[in-house]
Design a protein around this motif. Structure first.
Motif, mmCIF file in Angstrom:
data_model
loop_
_atom_site.group_PDB
_atom_site.id
_atom_site.type_symbol
_atom_site.label_atom_id
_atom_site.label_comp_id
_atom_site.label_asym_id
_atom_site.label_seq_id
_atom_site.Cartn_x
_atom_site.Cartn_y
_atom_site.Cartn_z
ATOM 1 N N LEU A 28 0.832 -1.200 0.000
ATOM 2 C CA LEU A 28 0.000 0.000 0.000
ATOM 3 C C LEU A 28 0.868 1.252 0.000
ATOM 4 O O LEU A 28 0.591 2.215 -0.709
ATOM 5 C CB LEU A 28 -0.894 0.008 1.241
ATOM 6 C CG LEU A 28 -2.291 -0.549 1.039
ATOM 7 C CD1 LEU A 28 -2.996 -0.636 2.368
ATOM 8 C CD2 LEU A 28 -3.081 0.327 0.078
ATOM 9 N N LEU A 31 2.182 1.856 -3.407
ATOM 10 C CA LEU A 31 1.116 2.377 -4.265
ATOM 11 C C LEU A 31 0.881 3.869 -3.973
ATOM 12 O O LEU A 31 0.808 4.706 -4.873
ATOM 13 C CB LEU A 31 -0.154 1.577 -4.015
ATOM 14 C CG LEU A 31 -1.299 1.814 -4.979
ATOM 15 C CD1 LEU A 31 -0.944 1.269 -6.344
ATOM 16 C CD2 LEU A 31 -2.573 1.151 -4.467
ATOM 17 N N LEU A 32 0.795 4.170 -2.660
ATOM 18 C CA LEU A 32 0.563 5.555 -2.263
ATOM 19 C C LEU A 32 1.670 6.448 -2.759
ATOM 20 O O LEU A 32 1.438 7.566 -3.212
ATOM 21 C CB LEU A 32 0.498 5.635 -0.734
ATOM 22 C CG LEU A 32 -0.837 5.288 -0.142
ATOM 23 C CD1 LEU A 32 -0.751 5.307 1.363
ATOM 24 C CD2 LEU A 32 -1.870 6.287 -0.619
ATOM 25 N N PHE A 35 1.198 7.450 -6.229
ATOM 26 C CA PHE A 35 0.174 8.478 -6.412
ATOM 27 C C PHE A 35 0.621 9.844 -5.893
ATOM 28 O O PHE A 35 0.367 10.870 -6.514
ATOM 29 C CB PHE A 35 -1.133 8.053 -5.742
ATOM 30 C CG PHE A 35 -1.916 7.099 -6.590
ATOM 31 C CD1 PHE A 35 -2.619 7.553 -7.688
ATOM 32 C CD2 PHE A 35 -1.919 5.749 -6.313
ATOM 33 C CE1 PHE A 35 -3.326 6.675 -8.482
ATOM 34 C CE2 PHE A 35 -2.621 4.858 -7.098
ATOM 35 C CZ PHE A 35 -3.324 5.327 -8.186
ATOM 36 N N TRP A 36 1.298 9.855 -4.729
ATOM 37 C CA TRP A 36 1.751 11.150 -4.193
ATOM 38 C C TRP A 36 2.807 11.768 -5.103
ATOM 39 O O TRP A 36 2.827 12.980 -5.320
ATOM 40 C CB TRP A 36 2.308 11.010 -2.783
ATOM 41 C CG TRP A 36 1.261 10.954 -1.716
ATOM 42 C CD1 TRP A 36 1.102 9.964 -0.798
ATOM 43 C CD2 TRP A 36 0.241 11.920 -1.421
ATOM 44 N NE1 TRP A 36 0.047 10.254 0.033
ATOM 45 C CE2 TRP A 36 -0.499 11.447 -0.328
ATOM 46 C CE3 TRP A 36 -0.125 13.142 -1.991
ATOM 47 C CZ2 TRP A 36 -1.572 12.146 0.213
ATOM 48 C CZ3 TRP A 36 -1.194 13.836 -1.447
ATOM 49 C CH2 TRP A 36 -1.905 13.335 -0.357
ATOM 50 N N SER B 182 -4.949 4.210 4.944
ATOM 51 C CA SER B 182 -4.184 4.263 3.694
ATOM 52 C C SER B 182 -5.121 4.462 2.513
ATOM 53 O O SER B 182 -4.787 5.153 1.552
ATOM 54 C CB SER B 182 -3.384 2.977 3.490
ATOM 55 O OG SER B 182 -2.456 2.830 4.514
ATOM 56 N N GLU B 185 -5.803 7.970 2.341
ATOM 57 C CA GLU B 185 -4.661 8.707 1.794
ATOM 58 C C GLU B 185 -4.673 8.632 0.265
ATOM 59 O O GLU B 185 -4.337 9.594 -0.423
ATOM 60 C CB GLU B 185 -3.357 8.147 2.355
ATOM 61 C CG GLU B 185 -2.370 9.238 2.708
ATOM 62 C CD GLU B 185 -1.075 8.671 3.239
ATOM 63 O OE1 GLU B 185 -0.048 8.913 2.610
ATOM 64 O OE2 GLU B 185 -1.098 7.967 4.263
ATOM 65 N N LEU B 186 -5.080 7.469 -0.233
ATOM 66 C CA LEU B 186 -5.196 7.297 -1.686
ATOM 67 C C LEU B 186 -6.245 8.262 -2.248
ATOM 68 O O LEU B 186 -6.029 8.915 -3.265
ATOM 69 C CB LEU B 186 -5.604 5.851 -1.966
ATOM 70 C CG LEU B 186 -5.389 5.341 -3.368
ATOM 71 C CD1 LEU B 186 -3.925 5.337 -3.696
ATOM 72 C CD2 LEU B 186 -5.958 3.931 -3.503
ATOM 73 N N ALA B 189 -4.682 11.685 -2.321
ATOM 74 C CA ALA B 189 -3.666 11.883 -3.367
ATOM 75 C C ALA B 189 -4.341 12.069 -4.723
ATOM 76 O O ALA B 189 -3.983 12.962 -5.492
ATOM 77 C CB ALA B 189 -2.708 10.702 -3.402
ATOM 78 N N LEU B 190 -5.350 11.247 -5.009
ATOM 79 C CA LEU B 190 -6.072 11.391 -6.278
ATOM 80 C C LEU B 190 -6.832 12.712 -6.308
ATOM 81 O O LEU B 190 -6.873 13.405 -7.323
ATOM 82 C CB LEU B 190 -7.041 10.224 -6.461
ATOM 83 C CG LEU B 190 -6.368 8.907 -6.842
ATOM 84 C CD1 LEU B 190 -7.333 7.743 -6.697
ATOM 85 C CD2 LEU B 190 -5.862 8.985 -8.271
#
Lengths: 262, 271
Positions: A28, A31-32, A35-36, B182, B185-186, B189-190
């Motif tokens: 995770l 993945l994060l 994206f960040w 998390s 958080e995704l 971010a999107l």
């Protein structure tokens, strides 16, 4: 010194063993981080579709700054922030005494007992961005420039660590500081642009008070071979000053700390 | 619930809840303001974009338009934000949700009351920003259409509801998995890219713009902002409101379903 290096190795191994239990978190986190990093880069890419340069920085050069920003974010999330949270928790529960009793430097222990390697996926993200920027730059980077950039990243890490140690020292007075740590983290967000974007008073604040410019812009400049010696040495001196002040404040707070029972 | 309390009309019960929420927000005002201060990304973006626009406008945005846009973004964030995803996630994991479950009011509503009760404090923070926005934008950069002005509070309330319901849906995941935060958080971010938080959506590349139109994020920020700044016409605002409502309903239904199932599991933990 070698004892502390060994100790760091032990702490890191323990953290890695712990991290192996949280494989999903690691995935995770990765993945994060994708994206960040995407979110950090998007505005720059949009800007450079409209303009050839921004404040004297071309696209690959500005990408370098984002790369150093992401790398250091990995350091903050993987090492610095978890230690602060951990220490504040110790303080609140009154278990900090156990840590202070151990036969090693307390500042060192506080900073290394809770490393979270799975939160450090931004390190990898930063490396990818760095490779991308260097590829687009299409210009060889000298070994000296790389060395200088590495030194400055070290200095930046020292400054970040000192800032967070100061926040922890504040925790001895006002316990509730996790949101202050958050605030510091959100201020760090401004380090993603080349420092020439900032104008007026903010430019000063971000060079000397919370030296964001020194953390991300200087390493990029060094890598490009555009940082003169005076600024480089100035950055190192600033880092030394931060470390000294943090150390002084820290020893002072430890001395005045009377634990829950005092 | 006692007999007397049961006989009280709904209005005064709601009022009492809000009063409790407000006094708790006021009691922890220091913490509240620090949390508010962590929302500074629009100011960072403001600095970047006004610097870019110093050499000439980008699309329809000159330096002042960018300033108005990002001050507006800050304003919308302050007015529509909530923390329920962190609060509920924490409550589920450390078990303190039990005390909320005992109360004769669905926790979704209780958290909503806590959240809405912060509005006076949020207004205190929002007022100077609104003032700055007014000074920077001047009348020419705000919408002139009275209907749009009337729709603005509706879009803001809708943005709050959308964020709140999405947070509920994500927070209820904590019944099933450790990593609910998390997921949030995704979402963030999107949302940074697709809500217009970092870049006004109309400046994004065409592909991303098309994607953004179908996803929930733009209705949490860009919709009220575009309405305020007069970047869209009435019809577009109304279409946006419909999409906002649809997404809110989707998340609310998901949250309810997850809640009912999660609670069954949860009770089996607590015994």
């Amino acid at each position: 010194m070698s004892r502390y290096l060994r100790l760091l190795g032990v702490q890191l191994r323990a953290s890695l063993a712990q991290a192996a239990q949280y494989r999903v978190d690691f995935l995770l986190g990765a993945l994060l981080s994708v994206f960040w990093s995407g979110a950090a880069v998007t505005p720059l890419l949009v800007v450079y579709t409209r303009r050839p340069t921004l404040g004297g920085w071309t696209r690959p050069e500005a990408l370098l700054v984002v790369a150093f920003f992401t790398l250091l974010k990995g350091v903050i999330q993987g090492a610095i922030e978890p230690s602060v949270t951990n220490t504040v928790e110790h303080l609140r529960k009154g278990t900090l005494d156990f840590l202070l009793l151990k036969p090693a430097d307390a500042e060192f222990l506080v900073s290394t007992t809770r490393l979270q390697p799975w939160r450090a996926t931004d390190l990898a993200g930063g490396m990818v961005l760095l490779a991308w920027a260097l590829h687009d730059l299409a210009r060889p980077v000298t070994l000296a420039a790389m060395g200088a950039a590495l030194c400055l990243v070290g200095a930046a890490t020292a400054i970040l660590h000192s800032l967070w140690i100061l926040v922890v020292a504040l925790a001895f007075v006002t316990v509730k500081v996790d949101n202050l740590a958050f605030l510091l983290g959100s201020i760090y967000d401004a380090a993603r642009w080349p420092a020439t974007v900032w104008r007026g008073a903010l430019a000063w604040v971000f060079t000397l008070v919370i030296p964001l410019a020194v953390m991300t812009t200087y390493p990029a400049l060094a890598l490009l071979g555009r940082l003169d010696l005076a600024h480089g040495l100035g950055a190192l001196a600033l880092a030394a000053a931060f470390v000294t002040v943090a150390r002084l404040v820290w020893t002072r707070s430890i001395r005045n700390y009377t634990s829950a029972g005092g | 619930m006692s007999e007397a309390a049961a006989r009280l009309p709904w209005g005064s019960k709601a009022l009492a809840l809000l009063r409790v929420g407000l006094s708790s927000a006021v009691a922890y005002r220091g913490e509240f303001f620090v949390w508010i201060l962590t929302t500074n990304m629009p100011l960072v973006m403001l600095a970047l974009w006004t610097r870019v626009a110093a050499d000439g406008p980008v699309g329809r945005f000159g330096a002042r338009d960018f300033a108005a846009y990002f001050l507006g973004a800050l304003l919308v964030r302050f007015l529509t934000g909530s923390w329920v995803v962190w609060e509920m996630n924490f409550a589920i994991r450390d078990g303190s949700l039990r005390t909320r479950l005992l109360r004769p009011l669905h926790p979704f509503l209780h958290y909503a009351a806590d959240n809405l009760a912060q509005i006076p404090l949020r207004l205190v923070v929002a007022a100077p920003i609104a003032l700055a926005l007014g000074l920077v934008a001047g009348p020419s950069r705000l919408t002139h259409d009275p209907v749009q002005w009337a729709l603005l509070p509706v879009t803001l309330a809708g943005a709050w509801a959308l964020v709140y319901c999405a947070m509920l849906a994500v927070a209820t995941l904590a019944f099933f998995a450790e990593s609910a935060l998390s997921v949030w958080e995704l979402w963030m971010a999107l949302g940074y890219v697709l809500s217009g938080y970092l870049v006004p959506i109309e400046l994004l590349p065409a592909g991303m713009r098309a994607v953004a139109a179908w996803l929930p994020w733009r209705y949490t920020l860009a919709l009220p902002l575009d309405t305020l700044l007069g970047h869209v016409d009435r019809a577009a605002t109304l279409r946006g409101l419909a999409a906002q409502l649809a997404w809110t309903a989707t998340f609310l239904i998901a949250a309810r379903a997850l809640w009912t199932r999660g609670l069954k599991r949860y009770e089996s933990f607590g015994g």
